[in-house]
Design a protein around this motif. Sequence first.
Motif, PDB file in Angstrom:
ATOM      1  N   GLY A 221       0.789  -1.221   0.000  1.00 28.15           N
ATOM      2  CA  GLY A 221       0.000   0.000   0.000  1.00 28.15           C
ATOM      3  C   GLY A 221       0.819   1.268   0.000  1.00 28.15           C
ATOM      4  O   GLY A 221       0.324   2.328   0.395  1.00 28.15           O
ATOM      5  N   PHE A 222       2.069   1.205  -0.466  1.00 32.34           N
ATOM      6  CA  PHE A 222       2.927   2.395  -0.484  1.00 32.34           C
ATOM      7  C   PHE A 222       2.658   3.211  -1.745  1.00 32.34           C
ATOM      8  O   PHE A 222       3.567   3.483  -2.537  1.00 32.34           O
ATOM      9  N   THR A 223       1.415   3.607  -1.939  1.00 32.67           N
ATOM     10  CA  THR A 223       0.996   4.211  -3.195  1.00 32.67           C
ATOM     11  C   THR A 223       0.651   5.690  -3.086  1.00 32.67           C
ATOM     12  O   THR A 223       0.400   6.339  -4.101  1.00 32.67           O
ATOM     13  N   GLY A 224       0.630   6.225  -1.880  1.00 34.13           N
ATOM     14  CA  GLY A 224       0.323   7.638  -1.699  1.00 34.13           C
ATOM     15  C   GLY A 224       1.530   8.511  -1.991  1.00 34.13           C
ATOM     16  O   GLY A 224       2.621   8.033  -2.346  1.00 34.13           O
ATOM     17  N   THR A 225       1.337   9.808  -1.855  1.00 32.06           N
ATOM     18  CA  THR A 225       2.404  10.780  -2.119  1.00 32.06           C
ATOM     19  C   THR A 225       2.411  11.815  -1.006  1.00 32.06           C
ATOM     20  O   THR A 225       1.448  12.564  -0.847  1.00 32.06           O
ATOM     21  N   ALA A 226       3.496  11.839  -0.236  1.00 34.65           N
ATOM     22  CA  ALA A 226       3.648  12.812   0.850  1.00 34.65           C
ATOM     23  C   ALA A 226       4.468  14.003   0.372  1.00 34.65           C
ATOM     24  O   ALA A 226       5.433  13.844  -0.385  1.00 34.65           O
ATOM     25  N   VAL A 227       4.092  15.178   0.823  1.00 37.50           N
ATOM     26  CA  VAL A 227       4.827  16.394   0.461  1.00 37.50           C
ATOM     27  C   VAL A 227       6.287  16.298   0.898  1.00 37.50           C
ATOM     28  O   VAL A 227       7.188  16.724   0.168  1.00 37.50           O
ATOM     29  N   GLY A 228       6.538  15.705   2.063  1.00 36.86           N
ATOM     30  CA  GLY A 228       7.911  15.589   2.527  1.00 36.86           C
ATOM     31  C   GLY A 228       8.753  14.703   1.638  1.00 36.86           C
ATOM     32  O   GLY A 228       9.909  15.022   1.323  1.00 36.86           O
ATOM     33  N   ASP A 229       8.205  13.553   1.208  1.00 33.39           N
ATOM     34  CA  ASP A 229       8.932  12.689   0.278  1.00 33.39           C
ATOM     35  C   ASP A 229       9.245  13.435  -1.010  1.00 33.39           C
ATOM     36  O   ASP A 229      10.349  13.344  -1.558  1.00 33.39           O
ATOM     37  N   MET A 230       8.245  14.147  -1.513  1.00 36.71           N
ATOM     38  CA  MET A 230       8.433  14.906  -2.737  1.00 36.71           C
ATOM     39  C   MET A 230       9.491  15.990  -2.550  1.00 36.71           C
ATOM     40  O   MET A 230      10.336  16.211  -3.426  1.00 36.71           O
ATOM     41  N   ALA A 231       9.457  16.651  -1.407  1.00 41.39           N
ATOM     42  CA  ALA A 231      10.439  17.700  -1.157  1.00 41.39           C
ATOM     43  C   ALA A 231      11.856  17.139  -1.164  1.00 41.39           C
ATOM     44  O   ALA A 231      12.769  17.723  -1.762  1.00 41.39           O
ATOM     45  N   TRP A 232      12.048  15.996  -0.499  1.00 44.35           N
ATOM     46  CA  TRP A 232      13.390  15.407  -0.464  1.00 44.35           C
ATOM     47  C   TRP A 232      13.838  14.971  -1.846  1.00 44.35           C
ATOM     48  O   TRP A 232      15.019  15.133  -2.217  1.00 44.35           O
ATOM     49  N   ALA A 233      12.932  14.418  -2.646  1.00 44.69           N
ATOM     50  CA  ALA A 233      13.291  14.073  -4.016  1.00 44.69           C
ATOM     51  C   ALA A 233      13.689  15.327  -4.791  1.00 44.69           C
ATOM     52  O   ALA A 233      14.662  15.318  -5.557  1.00 44.69           O
ATOM     53  N   GLY A 234      12.945  16.410  -4.591  1.00 39.07           N
ATOM     54  CA  GLY A 234      13.289  17.656  -5.249  1.00 39.07           C
ATOM     55  C   GLY A 234      14.622  18.215  -4.785  1.00 39.07           C
ATOM     56  O   GLY A 234      15.398  18.760  -5.581  1.00 39.07           O
ATOM     57  N   ILE A 235      14.902  18.078  -3.489  1.00 40.01           N
ATOM     58  CA  ILE A 235      16.196  18.531  -2.959  1.00 40.01           C
ATOM     59  C   ILE A 235      17.329  17.743  -3.614  1.00 40.01           C
ATOM     60  O   ILE A 235      18.365  18.303  -4.015  1.00 40.01           O
ATOM     61  N   ALA A 236      17.150  16.420  -3.740  1.00 39.86           N
ATOM     62  CA  ALA A 236      18.175  15.592  -4.363  1.00 39.86           C
ATOM     63  C   ALA A 236      18.360  15.943  -5.835  1.00 39.86           C
ATOM     64  O   ALA A 236      19.497  16.047  -6.330  1.00 39.86           O
ATOM     65  N   LEU A 237      17.255  16.124  -6.554  1.00 31.53           N
ATOM     66  CA  LEU A 237      17.366  16.484  -7.968  1.00 31.53           C
ATOM     67  C   LEU A 237      18.007  17.854  -8.150  1.00 31.53           C
ATOM     68  O   LEU A 237      18.797  18.063  -9.084  1.00 31.53           O
ATOM     69  N   SER A 238      17.691  18.785  -7.267  1.00 32.36           N
ATOM     70  CA  SER A 238      18.314  20.108  -7.368  1.00 32.36           C
ATOM     71  C   SER A 238      19.806  20.035  -7.073  1.00 32.36           C
ATOM     72  O   SER A 238      20.604  20.765  -7.671  1.00 32.36           O
ATOM     73  N   ALA A 239      20.203  19.148  -6.162  1.00 33.31           N
ATOM     74  CA  ALA A 239      21.627  18.944  -5.900  1.00 33.31           C
ATOM     75  C   ALA A 239      22.326  18.387  -7.133  1.00 33.31           C
ATOM     76  O   ALA A 239      23.449  18.782  -7.473  1.00 33.31           O
ATOM     77  N   LEU A 240      21.661  17.467  -7.832  1.00 35.28           N
ATOM     78  CA  LEU A 240      22.232  16.936  -9.070  1.00 35.28           C
ATOM     79  C   LEU A 240      22.311  18.020 -10.143  1.00 35.28           C
ATOM     80  O   LEU A 240      23.285  18.070 -10.909  1.00 35.28           O
ATOM     81  N   ALA A 241      21.294  18.871 -10.217  1.00 28.99           N
ATOM     82  CA  ALA A 241      21.341  19.976 -11.177  1.00 28.99           C
ATOM     83  C   ALA A 241      22.531  20.875 -10.883  1.00 28.99           C
ATOM     84  O   ALA A 241      23.252  21.311 -11.792  1.00 28.99           O
ATOM     85  N   ASP A 242      22.764  21.166  -9.606  1.00 29.77           N
ATOM     86  CA  ASP A 242      23.907  21.972  -9.196  1.00 29.77           C
ATOM     87  C   ASP A 242      25.222  21.314  -9.586  1.00 29.77           C
ATOM     88  O   ASP A 242      26.137  21.957 -10.101  1.00 29.77           O
TER      89      ASP A 242
END
Length: 473
Positions: free
Chosen positions: A175-196
Amino acid sequence: MTGRQGSSSVFSRRALIGTGLGVGAAVFTAAGSGAARAAGDVVGSEGAVSSGGAGGAVRRGHAFLAAAMDAYPDHGAVRLTQSYTDQAGLFSTAFTYDNALAILAHLATRTTDGRARAVVLGDALLYAQAHDPVYDDGRLRQAYNVGPYVFFDGVPQPDGFVRADGTANVGTQFGFTGTAVGDMAWAGIALSALADRTGARRFLRGAVRIGDWIERTGRTDEPLGGYKFGVDGANVKLPFTSTEHNTDLVCLFGRLARLTGNRVWLERRARARAFVEKMWEPSGNFFYTGTNDGVSVNRSPVPEDTQTWTQLALGSRPYSRSLDWAAAELAVLDHADRRNSTVPAGQSYAGVTFSSVSLLANEDAPIAEFQPKPDRNGVWFEGTAHLALALRNRHGRGDEVRARRLIASIEQAQDLLGTDQTINKKALPARSGVVSASSPLDTGFGFGYYPYRHAGATAWYLLAATRTNPLEA
């Protein structure tokens, strides 16, 4: 970890936000490996994380992340990392949050291999974003499957991260099918680090899509403001607002403002920060966990991460007194003589627990069905790493000495706890990977942590050991 609320709610980044079967184990995520793809269009060159020492314990931590990432070589080059060892009973589950942390830990090595692994994981998150089986709106799910297994009901799950039809293999069995803002934020932080780090515009585009999804889904005009929790597996919006989530957004939105030059992200950052500051309790020098209804503040449990992540994200000297609260009020010492401890004889571990309620856990009953009874003094090693890094980041008198003691406890755990555990039934490199808890631990939010080697705890240890602040905008 992302966003538990008050005692009436068990929702958390680590708790179930899907619509399927619940499970009594903790839930986190890890990192991946392989050769980097072409960098793409250039957007910048500033590194997002700092380098650190390369001692044996640090090398073994990275060896664990590599082994967890490379555990299913026959199931495609696009992959994420299994979060926990097989013994946790979560099979090949890879949590989005843990994978984001693993990206940041790999980048912190400042090595070619570390960067290559981070890029592969970042591309896997982008793949999941672009190949969700239902949605095309920038979201990621709480977790994915990364390898085959046979579920408890005897039904096999044959795919790797990429299913036969090309869609991302969402973690539906648990049932790990939902989407939490915190999970999304951390994914965005990681992707932004890769962009940097890489200059690849695809990572920035993915991070912006995440930020836009959060703005559309999470923004609230309730009295306490901020951004709400996210959605469950049926895409129903959840009513809670988390201090932890909004702390994550202070970082993500700040980075997006810097990388895109679009000032709208500064307004969104200010909204998230304003919510966090409303959760401050000046009489006790700590932050509350959030609100269930957008009107009243939840006053119990008080978790560890809202004390430490706020220091890393806000960098505020007055608010950083929350570190002293966490160090004093959540301190634990686990050893074999305790009633429900699983620590081997002759060993002891110092650190912090998950929340104020963890210290009051019912030691006569299991945390969840089929799980062991909790130890009130179980050490939460991820949180212990949060505290060590935040102390190092604060640079106060005595902070470095305290941080080193906490890190030494984590390194001892990596050496001695969770021996003979496996990933995809394969032995791990010796003395590699940090268990999530020294003994079974009741978080106070309806779920527990157990002594299984864990990508999330290992990544936070590596960030603390290398003095890498993942929440710096």
